[in-house]
Write a protein that holds these residues in place. Structure first.
Motif, PDB file in Angstrom:
ATOM      1  N   ARG A  47       0.815  -1.223   0.000  1.00  0.00           N
ATOM      2  CA  ARG A  47       0.000   0.000   0.000  1.00  0.00           C
ATOM      3  C   ARG A  47       0.850   1.275   0.000  1.00  0.00           C
ATOM      4  NH1 ARG A  47      -5.157  -0.186   0.627  1.00  0.00           N
ATOM      5  NH2 ARG A  47      -5.236   1.788   1.756  1.00  0.00           N
ATOM      6  N   LEU A  48       1.939   1.253  -0.739  1.00  0.00           N
ATOM      7  CA  LEU A  48       2.703   2.483  -0.936  1.00  0.00           C
ATOM      8  C   LEU A  48       2.008   3.411  -1.924  1.00  0.00           C
ATOM      9  CD1 LEU A  48       6.328   1.033  -1.074  1.00  0.00           C
ATOM     10  CD2 LEU A  48       5.242   2.258   0.821  1.00  0.00           C
ATOM     11  N   TYR A  49       1.015   2.881  -2.625  1.00  0.00           N
ATOM     12  CA  TYR A  49       0.151   3.666  -3.505  1.00  0.00           C
ATOM     13  C   TYR A  49      -1.289   3.546  -2.989  1.00  0.00           C
ATOM     14  CZ  TYR A  49       4.005   3.722  -6.925  1.00  0.00           C
ATOM     15  OH  TYR A  49       5.206   3.912  -7.569  1.00  0.00           O
ATOM     16  N   PRO A  50      -1.596   4.151  -1.854  1.00  0.00           N
ATOM     17  CA  PRO A  50      -2.934   3.979  -1.261  1.00  0.00           C
ATOM     18  C   PRO A  50      -4.020   4.610  -2.118  1.00  0.00           C
ATOM     19  CG  PRO A  50      -1.696   5.669  -0.088  1.00  0.00           C
ATOM     20  CD  PRO A  50      -0.732   5.031  -1.046  1.00  0.00           C
ATOM     21  N   GLU A  51      -5.083   3.862  -2.355  1.00  0.00           N
ATOM     22  CA  GLU A  51      -6.140   4.346  -3.245  1.00  0.00           C
ATOM     23  C   GLU A  51      -6.771   5.631  -2.749  1.00  0.00           C
ATOM     24  OE1 GLU A  51      -7.252   3.601  -6.274  1.00  0.00           O
ATOM     25  OE2 GLU A  51      -5.536   2.265  -6.402  1.00  0.00           O
ATOM     26  N   GLY A  52      -6.884   5.805  -1.445  1.00  0.00           N
ATOM     27  CA  GLY A  52      -7.518   7.001  -0.917  1.00  0.00           C
ATOM     28  C   GLY A  52      -6.741   8.280  -1.178  1.00  0.00           C
ATOM     29  N   ARG A  53      -5.437   8.149  -1.456  1.00  0.00           N
ATOM     30  CA  ARG A  53      -4.598   9.321  -1.729  1.00  0.00           C
ATOM     31  C   ARG A  53      -3.836   9.147  -3.046  1.00  0.00           C
ATOM     32  NH1 ARG A  53      -0.392   9.634   1.696  1.00  0.00           N
ATOM     33  NH2 ARG A  53      -0.648   7.536   2.514  1.00  0.00           N
ATOM     34  N   ILE A  54      -4.359   8.329  -3.951  1.00  0.00           N
ATOM     35  CA  ILE A  54      -3.569   7.900  -5.100  1.00  0.00           C
ATOM     36  C   ILE A  54      -3.115   9.063  -5.974  1.00  0.00           C
ATOM     37  CG2 ILE A  54      -5.578   7.411  -6.565  1.00  0.00           C
ATOM     38  CD1 ILE A  54      -2.199   5.487  -6.417  1.00  0.00           C
ATOM     39  N   TRP A  55      -3.972  10.053  -6.220  1.00  0.00           N
ATOM     40  CA  TRP A  55      -3.589  11.128  -7.138  1.00  0.00           C
ATOM     41  C   TRP A  55      -2.531  12.024  -6.506  1.00  0.00           C
ATOM     42  CZ3 TRP A  55      -4.664   9.142 -11.337  1.00  0.00           C
ATOM     43  CH2 TRP A  55      -5.849   8.454 -11.535  1.00  0.00           C
ATOM     44  N   GLU A  56      -2.625  12.230  -5.207  1.00  0.00           N
ATOM     45  CA  GLU A  56      -1.585  13.008  -4.531  1.00  0.00           C
ATOM     46  C   GLU A  56      -0.249  12.262  -4.551  1.00  0.00           C
ATOM     47  OE1 GLU A  56      -4.587  12.419  -3.334  1.00  0.00           O
ATOM     48  OE2 GLU A  56      -5.507  14.409  -3.228  1.00  0.00           O
ATOM     49  N   VAL A  57      -0.296  10.958  -4.284  1.00  0.00           N
ATOM     50  CA  VAL A  57       0.938  10.161  -4.268  1.00  0.00           C
ATOM     51  C   VAL A  57       1.582  10.143  -5.651  1.00  0.00           C
ATOM     52  CG1 VAL A  57       1.879   7.831  -3.959  1.00  0.00           C
ATOM     53  CG2 VAL A  57       0.222   8.739  -2.317  1.00  0.00           C
ATOM     54  N   LEU A  58       0.797   9.917  -6.683  1.00  0.00           N
ATOM     55  CA  LEU A  58       1.341   9.878  -8.038  1.00  0.00           C
ATOM     56  C   LEU A  58       1.893  11.235  -8.460  1.00  0.00           C
ATOM     57  CD1 LEU A  58      -1.309   7.653  -9.864  1.00  0.00           C
ATOM     58  CD2 LEU A  58       1.010   6.996  -9.185  1.00  0.00           C
ATOM     59  N   THR A  59       1.204  12.310  -8.073  1.00  0.00           N
ATOM     60  CA  THR A  59       1.683  13.648  -8.432  1.00  0.00           C
ATOM     61  C   THR A  59       2.986  13.969  -7.713  1.00  0.00           C
ATOM     62  OG1 THR A  59      -0.576  14.415  -8.856  1.00  0.00           O
ATOM     63  CG2 THR A  59       1.094  16.101  -8.467  1.00  0.00           C
ATOM     64  N   LEU A  60       3.072  13.622  -6.430  1.00  0.00           N
ATOM     65  CA  LEU A  60       4.314  13.858  -5.693  1.00  0.00           C
ATOM     66  C   LEU A  60       5.451  13.027  -6.274  1.00  0.00           C
ATOM     67  CD1 LEU A  60       5.925  15.126  -3.429  1.00  0.00           C
ATOM     68  CD2 LEU A  60       4.983  13.395  -1.864  1.00  0.00           C
ATOM     69  N   GLU A  61       5.179  11.777  -6.631  1.00  0.00           N
ATOM     70  CA  GLU A  61       6.213  10.952  -7.251  1.00  0.00           C
ATOM     71  C   GLU A  61       6.673  11.566  -8.570  1.00  0.00           C
ATOM     72  OE1 GLU A  61       7.179   6.303  -8.459  1.00  0.00           O
ATOM     73  OE2 GLU A  61       5.086   6.939  -8.280  1.00  0.00           O
ATOM     74  N   ALA A  62       5.729  12.067  -9.365  1.00  0.00           N
ATOM     75  CA  ALA A  62       6.090  12.695 -10.641  1.00  0.00           C
ATOM     76  C   ALA A  62       6.915  13.963 -10.419  1.00  0.00           C
ATOM     77  CB  ALA A  62       4.827  13.012 -11.442  1.00  0.00           C
ATOM     78  N   LEU A  63       6.555  14.757  -9.414  1.00  0.00           N
ATOM     79  CA  LEU A  63       7.326  15.964  -9.103  1.00  0.00           C
ATOM     80  C   LEU A  63       8.757  15.604  -8.710  1.00  0.00           C
ATOM     81  CD1 LEU A  63       7.423  19.060  -8.557  1.00  0.00           C
ATOM     82  CD2 LEU A  63       6.712  18.525  -6.211  1.00  0.00           C
ATOM     83  N   ALA A  64       8.899  14.620  -7.834  1.00  0.00           N
ATOM     84  CA  ALA A  64      10.232  14.206  -7.401  1.00  0.00           C
ATOM     85  C   ALA A  64      11.033  13.622  -8.556  1.00  0.00           C
ATOM     86  CB  ALA A  64      10.115  13.190  -6.264  1.00  0.00           C
TER      87      ALA A  64
END
Length: 201
Positions: free
Chosen positions: A82-99
């Motif tokens: 759950r390093l890509y939690p569905e409840g926060r998925i768009w925030e997690v993916l966006t932060l990963e893309a920024l980094a």
């Protein structure tokens, strides 16, 4: 057993290695050092990944996976971490893309110095890449600190590896001074066992 083609200094391969440690999958993967440059691909890797980039994950039960984001998502799903939690998925993916974008810019600065002959290098290009890095750092400090301070996810891992790469390849450029909150967060995050185990020598 899977094989990970990587370089110890690669920030994108480090992301994958941190995920392996954080999810307890180190014993499922053999590390295969891959020596290559933007001008010369590793023949062993390029047979698996036509782009000739690292990291590449070779699997016995399917085609090789490449691009760190794809590999990390696969390893997370494999472990149910759950390093890509569905409840926060768009925030997690966006932060990963920024980094990852920050890392790309920092890496291009290195390539400009290492790959091009001195007469062909562009200081303006290098500074334009650094401007991208600074904008990403300012976004992390200004908009992402609450997320970075929350439960561990893939965005945090990507950010930690990006900042570690700045320390490795651009130690003369002070990213910490104007960003005390981000600097404090990274000091704590960089002390995680997974980060210590994957830190380039």
């Amino acid at each position: 057993m899977m094989d990970l083609y990587y370089s110890p200094a690669s920030p994108f391969a480090r992301k994958v290695r941190v995920v392996l440690h954080e999810t307890g999958q180190e014993d499922a993967v053999r590390l295969r050092a891959s020596s290559q440059t933007p001008l010369a691909a590793d023949p062993a890797n390029v047979t698996l990944n036509p782009l000739g980039k690292i990291p590449t994950l070779a699997r016995p039960d399917g085609p090789a996976l490449y691009d760190s984001r794809v590999i990390c998502r696969y390893l997370d799903a494999r472990a149910g971490a759950r390093l890509y939690p569905e409840g926060r998925i768009w925030e997690v993916l966006t932060l990963e893309a920024l980094a990852d974008g920050l890392t790309d810019a920092a890496l291009l600065m290195v390539y400009e110095d290492r790959v091009r002959p001195e007469s062909a290098r562009s200081p303006d290009y290098v500074e334009a890449q650094w401007a991208k890095v600074l904008r990403a750092l300012d976004a992390l400090e200004g908009r992402w600190m609450s997320h970075l301070s929350g439960p561990l996810d893939m965005g945090q891992i990507a950010a930690g590896c990006a900042l570690g790469y700045l320390d490795l390849r651009h130690p003369g450029r002070d990213w910490r001074g104007p960003r005390p909150a981000l600097a404090r967060w990274f000091e704590r995050f960089d002390a995680r066992p997974a980060m210590a185990a994957t830190r380039p020598a």
